[in-house]
Design a protein around this motif. Sequence first.
Motif, short mmCIF file in Angstrom:
data_model
loop_
_atom_site.label_atom_id
_atom_site.label_comp_id
_atom_site.label_asym_id
_atom_site.label_seq_id
_atom_site.Cartn_x
_atom_site.Cartn_y
_atom_site.Cartn_z
N GLU A 1 61.50 -61.69 -11.51
CA GLU A 1 62.83 -61.70 -10.86
C GLU A 1 62.82 -61.57 -9.40
OE1 GLU A 1 65.75 -59.75 -8.72
OE2 GLU A 1 63.94 -58.77 -9.05
N LEU B 1 61.87 -65.31 -7.97
CA LEU B 1 62.88 -66.05 -7.84
C LEU B 1 64.08 -65.57 -6.84
CD1 LEU B 1 63.06 -66.96 -11.44
CD2 LEU B 1 62.36 -68.62 -9.64
N ARG B 2 64.28 -64.24 -6.64
CA ARG B 2 65.13 -63.63 -5.83
C ARG B 2 64.55 -64.14 -4.14
NH1 ARG B 2 65.16 -57.80 -4.39
NH2 ARG B 2 64.18 -57.76 -6.17
N LYS C 1 70.61 -65.71 -6.73
CA LYS C 1 71.11 -64.39 -7.02
C LYS C 1 70.85 -64.32 -8.74
CE LYS C 1 75.58 -61.97 -7.70
NZ LYS C 1 77.01 -62.03 -7.41
N THR C 2 69.93 -63.06 -8.91
CA THR C 2 69.36 -62.82 -10.06
C THR C 2 70.18 -61.61 -10.92
OG1 THR C 2 67.78 -61.11 -9.11
CG2 THR C 2 67.10 -63.35 -8.94
N PHE D 1 68.89 -59.17 -14.42
CA PHE D 1 67.65 -58.73 -15.00
C PHE D 1 68.16 -57.63 -16.00
CE2 PHE D 1 63.53 -56.28 -13.75
CZ PHE D 1 63.03 -56.46 -15.09
N ASN E 1 70.22 -58.85 -8.31
CA ASN E 1 69.52 -58.85 -7.03
C ASN E 1 68.55 -57.63 -7.02
OD1 ASN E 1 70.43 -61.45 -6.35
ND2 ASN E 1 71.94 -60.61 -5.10
N VAL F 1 75.62 -65.01 -11.54
CA VAL F 1 74.27 -64.97 -11.19
C VAL F 1 73.75 -66.41 -11.49
CG1 VAL F 1 74.05 -62.54 -11.74
CG2 VAL F 1 73.45 -64.52 -13.46
N LEU G 1 70.74 -66.93 -12.20
CA LEU G 1 69.57 -66.79 -13.47
C LEU G 1 69.80 -65.43 -13.99
CD1 LEU G 1 66.32 -65.86 -12.92
CD2 LEU G 1 67.27 -66.96 -10.70
N VAL H 1 66.99 -62.88 -16.15
CA VAL H 1 65.76 -62.58 -16.57
C VAL H 1 65.79 -61.53 -17.88
CG1 VAL H 1 63.41 -61.48 -16.45
CG2 VAL H 1 64.36 -62.95 -14.48
N TRP I 1 60.98 -72.73 -14.11
CA TRP I 1 62.46 -72.48 -13.81
C TRP I 1 62.68 -73.46 -12.81
CZ3 TRP I 1 66.27 -71.36 -10.37
CH2 TRP I 1 67.57 -71.19 -11.07
#
Length: 565
Positions: free
Chosen positions: A100, A103-104, A109-110, A112, A128, A180, A182, A184, A302
Motif C-alpha cells: 500500500e 503504490l501510495r 488513492k489507496t 487498505f 491513503n 479509490v 486500488l 489492498v 499492479w
Amino acid sequence: MVDLIWRWTPLEEIEGKVTRGEAWGAQTGSKDAVRTLNTLQTNASYLEQVKRQRGDPQMQLEAMELYLARSGLQVEDLDRLNIIHITGTKGKGSTCAFTERILRNYGLKTGFFSSPHLVQVRERIRINGQPISPELFTKHFWHLYHRLEETKDSNSCVSMPTYFRFLTLMAFHIFLQEKVDLAVVEVGIGGAYDCTNIVRKPVACGVSSLGIDHTNLLGDTMEKIAWQKGGIFKRGVPAFTVLQPDGPLAVLRERAEQTSCPLYLCPPLEALEEGGPPLTLGLEGDHQRSNAALALQLAHCWLQQKDRQGVGEVKASRPSLVWQLPLAPVFQPTPHMRHGLRDTEWLGRTQVLRRGPLTWYLDGAHTSSSVQACVRWFRQALNRHKEPRSGTEVRVLLFNATGDRDAAALLKLLQPCQFDYAVFCPNLIEVSSMDNADQQNFTVTLDQVLLRCLEHQQHWNRLDEEQACPEPGGPVSLLLAPRPAHSHSTSSLVFSCISQALQWISQGRDPVFHPRSPPRSLFAHPVAGSGANVLREAAAIHVLVTGSLHLVGGVLKLLEPSLSQ
C-alpha cells in the motif's frame, strides 16, 4: 524461581464491579456503532461458527455473496476496486502495508483492509494509509446495518453477517464510494473460504510465508494450509509467493495449475539490490525482507497491469529450479518504491518505543515461526541499541496467547532471551472493558482468560526449572552466552489486566503512561514488592510484549493515547 499466582482482587469482586461505562449509559456516535458491531460476534465466535459449517465450506462464500447483494452490490462491482489480494501465515499484514505504501507513493488513492485492529476498529479500513474517520465509520456502519435489516428474510434464522463479514462488506462499500484507485485486501483466515475471496478479478495475488496456525480450521500440516491459501488464485491473474518449504510450495503450484493461474516465485531482496544502494525498510527484523520482496513484486505487477509509468527497469528474468516455478522479474526498484519501503509503518510488528529508562519491544508474533523471528529481532535490537549504562539492566517478558495456540511451545522459544521477570495477563485493558468498546470480547469470561494466564505461568515455571536443572550430559544451549549478573531463574507474575501489568512493569517511570493510582494490594506479594524495587532502581528496562496481537493492541492503547483519538 518463584511459582506465584498473582491476582489482586477476587473474581466475585471483579464481576460485581460497576464501571464508568455502565454509569455513563448509552453512547452515541461511533462508540454506539462499535458496540452494535460487537453484537455481531467477535472473531472467537466466528471461528466456532466456521468450524460448525466445515461440512460445506462453499456455503460460506455463497452466503457472503448473498449478503453483498442485500447490501446493494454485486460481485462484479468489486472489479472496479483493482484489488491486490494477499494471504499467508506470517507477514501478510506487513506485506500489505509495504504494498500500500509503495503504490501510495505513486500518487494513487489507496484503500487498505486488514485485520485484526490493535486499538480502534476503524484501523481495519484505511484510505491513503489513514484509518477512516469516526464520522465516516458511523455513517457507513449505520447505512449498511439498516440496509441489511431491511432486506432480511423472515424465514432465515441469520439476518445479519458476523463481525468480520460485516466489516468486509463495509470496506467494499467505503472503497467504492471513496473512489479509490486500488484496494489492498488482506485475507482474514485461510483463503479458499475466507469471505474476502468473493473477489473474482483481482489485479494480483500474493502468498507470504506459510506456517502452522488455525489448525482447527485450515488443517494440521503445512500442505493442508497451503491448499487453503492457494484458494485465492484466480484464472489468468498473476500470483506471487516467497520461497516456501518444498511440500507447501508444491501444493501452491498444483493449485495454480488447476486454476490456470500464473504463479511466480519472488527473487530475494538481495537480487533487486544488486547494482544499487541497499533498500531501507521501515519495519525492523530480517524476516521483513521477505515481505518487502513480495510487496515489490505485487506493486510492480499492479503498475504494469494498469500501464503506469515508472515501474522499474527489468534487469534479468531467469527460470527457477524450485518446483518448476518461474522466477518473478528482477528489476531496479524506483525511487517511489524505495521511499515506500522506507516510510512503511505497521504498528505492533517489530515496533520499538523508547521511554526514558524503559524500552518497549512490541511484536504480535503468535506462531512458532513468527516467535522465532521475534526472538531474533529482539536479540539483535538489544545488541544494536545497547548503550553504556551504569547500573542494573532488567529484561521483562509480557505474554499472552489465545485460541488454539500451543503456548508451551511459544514460551519455550522465548526462554533463551533470559528474562528476569515473566508477566502474564489477559487481553483486557482494564478488569472491565465496558468503556473500551473497541476491545470488547463477549465470547470469553474473566475466569476463562485468567485460568489461561495461570496455565501460561505454570508452563513457564516448568521450563525455567528444566533450564535451571538440565539433564546430565544433555545438550547445552548456544543461543545466548550466559549473563553472570542475571544467572538466577525468572520470577513470574499474573495480573488481571494489561493496565495493572504495565503499572507494575513501569513503576511510574514511563513519561507517557500515567495510570490511575494502583490498588494498595498491587505490590503486596513479596515477589511483586521486591521486583518493584528492582524495577524502580534499574538503569534500563527492556520489555518484550508478544504472543498476541490483541495484547500488543491493548498495550499500545495505554502507551500511545493519541491512537485512541
